[in-house]
Design an enzyme around this catalytic site. Structure first.
Site, PDB file in Angstrom:
ATOM      1  N   HIS A   4       0.839  -1.209   0.000  1.00 30.97           N
ATOM      2  CA  HIS A   4       0.000   0.000   0.000  1.00 30.97           C
ATOM      3  C   HIS A   4       0.871   1.255   0.000  1.00 30.97           C
ATOM      4  O   HIS A   4       0.606   2.219  -0.722  1.00 30.97           O
ATOM      5  CB  HIS A   4      -0.865   0.069   1.269  1.00 30.97           C
ATOM      6  CG  HIS A   4      -1.888  -1.020   1.387  1.00 30.97           C
ATOM      7  ND1 HIS A   4      -1.873  -1.960   2.386  1.00 30.97           N
ATOM      8  CD2 HIS A   4      -2.982  -1.297   0.640  1.00 30.97           C
ATOM      9  CE1 HIS A   4      -2.902  -2.762   2.267  1.00 30.97           C
ATOM     10  NE2 HIS A   4      -3.600  -2.395   1.203  1.00 30.97           N
ATOM     11  N   GLY A  22      -2.724  -1.844  -7.123  1.00 28.94           N
ATOM     12  CA  GLY A  22      -1.633  -2.802  -7.266  1.00 28.94           C
ATOM     13  C   GLY A  22      -1.999  -3.947  -8.206  1.00 28.94           C
ATOM     14  O   GLY A  22      -3.154  -4.372  -8.267  1.00 28.94           O
ATOM     15  N   LYS A  81      -1.228  -6.986  -7.880  1.00 22.45           N
ATOM     16  CA  LYS A  81      -1.498  -8.292  -7.253  1.00 22.45           C
ATOM     17  C   LYS A  81      -2.963  -8.665  -7.514  1.00 22.45           C
ATOM     18  O   LYS A  81      -3.288  -9.802  -7.783  1.00 22.45           O
ATOM     19  CB  LYS A  81      -1.219  -8.269  -5.749  1.00 22.45           C
ATOM     20  CG  LYS A  81      -1.425  -9.654  -5.145  1.00 22.45           C
ATOM     21  CD  LYS A  81      -0.978  -9.728  -3.719  1.00 22.45           C
ATOM     22  CE  LYS A  81      -2.001  -9.144  -2.786  1.00 22.45           C
ATOM     23  NZ  LYS A  81      -3.240  -9.962  -2.694  1.00 22.45           N
ATOM     24  N   VAL A 113       4.353  -5.860  -4.861  1.00 26.24           N
ATOM     25  CA  VAL A 113       5.489  -5.739  -3.931  1.00 26.24           C
ATOM     26  C   VAL A 113       5.559  -7.057  -3.156  1.00 26.24           C
ATOM     27  O   VAL A 113       4.545  -7.552  -2.655  1.00 26.24           O
ATOM     28  CB  VAL A 113       5.298  -4.557  -2.953  1.00 26.24           C
ATOM     29  CG1 VAL A 113       6.472  -4.477  -1.983  1.00 26.24           C
ATOM     30  CG2 VAL A 113       5.174  -3.256  -3.727  1.00 26.24           C
ATOM     31  N   SER A 153      -2.744  -7.915   3.116  1.00 22.22           N
ATOM     32  CA  SER A 153      -3.205  -7.755   4.502  1.00 22.22           C
ATOM     33  C   SER A 153      -3.558  -9.121   5.083  1.00 22.22           C
ATOM     34  O   SER A 153      -3.461  -9.330   6.291  1.00 22.22           O
ATOM     35  CB  SER A 153      -4.435  -6.850   4.544  1.00 22.22           C
ATOM     36  OG  SER A 153      -4.121  -5.618   3.941  1.00 22.22           O
TER      37      SER A 153
END
Ligand code: PAF
Length: 289
Positions: A44, A154, A156, A183, A193
């Site tokens: 983030h 992101g 992901k 990342v 998270s």
């Protein structure tokens, strides 16, 4: 670019957030938005830093959006740690934290939902039927409230990004989407998270996701082009692992998510697994070969 103030302002009301954004726009200040559900990690903060670099004002939203969770999913247990998130945002110099309540975003008798079609019928859309309807709805609401020039997401959540790109294009929204690469932790685990739910043993198990993607890449580099061969070998590698349940292994087009037979032009390899209490996703792009 204008000099930045270094004080984080917390806003929880939609009308106040709108007024602040309108005033930024009146002063010709560019606004960057980083939408999050909190429990902030380096992934983030990397999005935040990109926004801070290019926009005059950066707004981070923290809202655990109930409409994107299914009935048996982790809405109640989703990690929440507002105080430490605030400290992280203050440290990097974010201007505004927008953290509305559920009632503020979805008052009683709320009725309107956004449904992006087709591309939501694959991958995560299959296993989490509410996900993209909830994401599209909340992201459109956040765009309307914060009125950002740029919004940062992101890779992901590759499919989520594609859904938001479709939303922006189809509904002619005046926001520029900025894609930011995944990342990873030093050992390869994609930051999420949901990694917080993992025990040390489960975390070791979770590493098999990035490892499988790396092995697939290596095989493709060595000349394997059959999607089935790659998919079978990922499946074989993952199926033997105790405590890991495969949701999907998809070798597909990175835009429409349709399955590919041959890996010869740009291809997405996307994985979703359950490890202990966490559903984890990861992906990689194979460029044209
Ligand atoms: O990726 C997320 O954290 C969420 O799906 C988002 C984009 C903040 C919408 O709730």
């Amino acid at each position: 670019m204008e000099t930045k103030t270094r004080v984080l302002k917390e806003v929880s009301s939609i009308s106040e957030m709108k007024a602040i954004s309108q005033s930024f726009r009146k002063q010709n200040l560019t606004i960057g938005l980083v939408p999050t559900m909190g429990c902030l990690h380096e992934g983030h903060l990397n999005l935040v830093k990109k926004s801070l670099k290019t926009c005059d004002r950066t707004v981070v939203s923290i809202f655990v959006n109930p409409t994107q969770f299914g009935p048996n999913e982790d809405l109640d247990t989703y990690p929440r740690q507002l105080q430490s998130d605030i400290e992280k945002l203050e440290e990097v110099g974010v201007n505004i934290l927008f953290h509305p309540s559920k009632k503020e975003m979805y008052p009683k008798d709320y009725k309107t939902y956004i449904q992006v079609q087709d591309i939501t019928e694959h991958l995560c859309g299959n296993s989490r039927p509410n996900l993209f309807k909830g994401v599209s709805t909340v992201v459109l609401k956040l765009f309307n409230i914060v009125q950002p020039h740029n919004a940062y997401f992101g890779e992901k959540d590759w499919q989520q990004l594609a859904v938001i790109e479709a939303l922006v294009e189809d509904l002619n929204l005046d926001v520029v989407l900025k894609r930011v690469p995944i990342v990873r932790e030093a050992d390869g685990l994609a930051m999420s998270s949901r990694n917080r739910y993992l025990s040390p043993q489960e975390r070791q198990t979770a590493l098999s996701l990035s490892r499988s993607l790396q092995e697939a890449r290596d095989k493709i580099r060595q000349g394997t082009t059959s999607a089935k061969t790659i998919s079978d070998s990922i499946r074989q590698g993952l199926s033997g692992i105790e405590g890991l349940e495969i949701d999907y292994i998809s070798i597909c087009d990175p835009k429409d998510f349709k399955k590919k037979e041959q890996i010869c032009d740009r291809t997405l390899i996307a994985l979703a697994v359950k490890v202990g209490p966490s559903r984890l996703i990861d992906n990689c792009i194979i460029e044209e070969i």
